[in-house]
Design an enzyme around this catalytic site. Structure first.
Site, PDB file in Angstrom:
ATOM      1  N   GLY A   1      32.285  67.968  44.859  1.00 52.09           N
ATOM      2  CA  GLY A   1      33.346  67.010  45.114  1.00 52.09           C
ATOM      3  C   GLY A   1      34.690  67.617  45.439  1.00 52.09           C
ATOM      4  O   GLY A   1      35.720  66.958  45.277  1.00 52.09           O
ATOM      5  N   SER A   2      34.719  68.875  45.872  1.00 50.08           N
ATOM      6  CA  SER A   2      35.956  69.604  46.180  1.00 50.08           C
ATOM      7  C   SER A   2      36.841  69.819  44.964  1.00 50.08           C
ATOM      8  O   SER A   2      38.020  70.156  45.093  1.00 50.08           O
ATOM      9  CB  SER A   2      36.766  68.881  47.277  1.00 50.08           C
ATOM     10  OG  SER A   2      36.052  68.860  48.487  1.00 50.08           O
TER      11      SER A   2
ATOM     12  N   GLY B   1      38.687  71.600  42.237  1.00 51.16           N
ATOM     13  CA  GLY B   1      39.139  72.967  42.062  1.00 51.16           C
ATOM     14  C   GLY B   1      39.207  73.769  43.341  1.00 51.16           C
ATOM     15  O   GLY B   1      39.451  74.982  43.297  1.00 51.16           O
TER      16      GLY B   1
ATOM     17  N   ARG C   1      20.725  67.880  48.382  1.00 52.04           N
ATOM     18  CA  ARG C   1      20.660  66.517  47.858  1.00 52.04           C
ATOM     19  C   ARG C   1      21.213  65.568  48.916  1.00 52.04           C
ATOM     20  O   ARG C   1      21.770  65.997  49.926  1.00 52.04           O
ATOM     21  CB  ARG C   1      21.502  66.400  46.579  1.00 52.04           C
ATOM     22  CG  ARG C   1      22.933  66.873  46.778  1.00 52.04           C
ATOM     23  CD  ARG C   1      23.820  66.585  45.593  1.00 52.04           C
ATOM     24  NE  ARG C   1      25.127  67.203  45.714  1.00 52.04           N
ATOM     25  CZ  ARG C   1      26.114  66.783  46.495  1.00 52.04           C
ATOM     26  NH1 ARG C   1      25.938  65.716  47.266  1.00 52.04           N
ATOM     27  NH2 ARG C   1      27.276  67.412  46.527  1.00 52.04           N
TER      28      ARG C   1
END
Length: 422
Positions: free
Chosen positions: A161-162, A164, A284
């Site tokens: 989810g981006s 960091g 996934r």
């Protein structure tokens, strides 16, 4: 005869979980969700889905629960949803192996989720990727960045989810983000390791795959650096035949290098001056609303087809139409408290709009993280042409407004929409 059941390990709060439940019911299956906290998935109660509380981090507990369920049901298949550390999908693969059901290879999935290991395997297969190093402390981060050359991307070696992820253009930004990642503010699912990567510049594309077949390629606008917050997604991307073929060929090379090829995958690229450079391979299905875009554009319900694969039925990726679908995300420009958000029903009424979803309620705190959690909603539209789809989206998004009260003053914000990403 025992009722056929589909076991869903955990869920998804922003769309895909509900879509899997609905697909299971359409296929005559009884969906059962196993979760450490079923209450976090509101659609379970709304759809009257059987939900069982179990520690999904405890593999033996999951085996015991599935074994108990087999006494009452014919378990046709098991699938699930990756969390922040992506570990759930590895567990799903192991459960499928244990119960001799169709599923992904857990060893391949696990290797893929470790971004450093993934890059080593891609590099060994001569797949074009950015220069990279792995670092465990600030000294190693600085020396790695110096070797690669600024600007660089810093990201956790394990994560999604981006979260960091940041572009660091100078050593001050590098030091600042290193302190953030290692100073206790970032939540690590495992021992901290930072991936330092060269910054591949160019348009962003993502290949949507099932098995060994590239369904289509989308384009995404991530907004302005240094953070990466999705602003817009369009499916299919406007590519030449040669560009499409090159991305598809590299995608299949990635699957071979990583031992993938069963079930869904999404592979991210930047198109650089050297052609397609692989940013990341995700073993996934892409998150919502990407599956909806594929369905609206091509008439392919990838969630239903994946569910068929999971239960061992014949699946079909034949295109039924050729439209353009796109999503625009609602992104606030400040932190504070959401006073109100309005216009969703008006936007949904615009002809050609397929979905308007708001993730937040009034009085919710708005705390931007620089990742997927910054989005407070999205609008999806589709039509026979890209230009018409863009016009529909613009009209719909312009109808949505909100107000955020920051700590110092009360100002009104409006929907932030990325420019046309063609």
């Amino acid at each position: 005869m025992a009722r056929r059941a589909l076991i869903l390990v955990e869920g998804h709060t922003r769309g895909n979980g509900l879509l899997y439940v609905q697909a299971a019911k359409r296929l005559g299956l009884h969906p059962i969700t196993l979760s450490a906290d079923p209450a976090q998935y509101s659609y379970l109660a709304a759809e009257k889905v059987e939900a069982i509380r179990v520690d999904t981090d405890n593999f033996n507990a999951l085996i015991d629960e599935c074994s108990r369920l087999r006494m009452a049901y014919d378990i046709a298949g098991i699938t699930g949803f990756s969390g922040p550390d992506e570990s759930v999908y590895v567990t799903v693969g192991k459960l499928c192996q244990y119960f001799d059901l169709p599923g992904p290879n857990p060893a391949s999935i696990e290797r893929c989720f470790d971004k450093f290991v993934q890059r080593q395997l891609l590099a060994k297969a001569d797949v074009a990727i950015p220069a990279y190093r792995v670092a465990a402390n600030a000294t190693e981060v600085e020396s790695s960045a110096a070797e690669i050359g600024l600007p660089v991307i810093l990201k956790p070696a394990v994560g999604s989810g981006s979260s960091g992820v940041r572009l660091c253009r100078n050593f001050d930004e590098l030091a600042e983000h290193t302190t953030y990642l290692l100073g206790g503010k970032h939540i690590w699912p495992c021992s901290p390791r930072i991936l330092v990567e060269g910054f591949a510049q160019g348009p962003f594309y993502c290949a949507q795959i099932m098995g060994n077949e590239v369904i289509g390629i989308e384009t995404t606008d991530w907004g302005n650096p240094p953070h990466f917050v999705c602003r817009a997604t369009t499916f299919p991307a406007l590519l030449t035949d040669d560009e499409h073929e090159r991305i598809a060929d590299v995608s299949l090379s990635c699957l071979r290098a990583l031992g993938l090829g069963w079930g869904p995958a999404c592979i991210e690229f930047r198109w650089t001056t050297l052609g397609p450079v692989v940013i990341e391979v995700n073993p996934r299905l892409a998150g919502a609303p990407d599956p909806q875009l594929v369905r609206l554009a091509y008439g392919i319900d990838v969630i239903t087809e994946h569910t068929k694969l999971v239960i061992g039925d014949e699946w079909n990726l034949r295109r039924r139409r050729s439209h353009t679908a796109a999503a625009r995300y609602l992104v606030p420009d400040r932190d504070g408290t959401l006073d109100w958000i309005a216009g969703g029903s008006r936007a949904a009424a615009v002809s050609g709009v397929a979905e308007v979803k708001l993730y937040v309620e009034p009085k919710a705190p708005i705390i931007r993280k620089g990742d997927y959690r910054d989005c407070i909603g999205h609008v999806v539209a589709a039509s026979p042409t890209l230009a018409r789809t863009e016009a529909i989206l613009q009209r719909a998004v312009d109808l949505i407004d909100w107000s955020i009260t920051p700590s110092d003053a009360c100002r009104t914000g409006t929907a932030q929409v990325a420019p046309d990403n063609r």
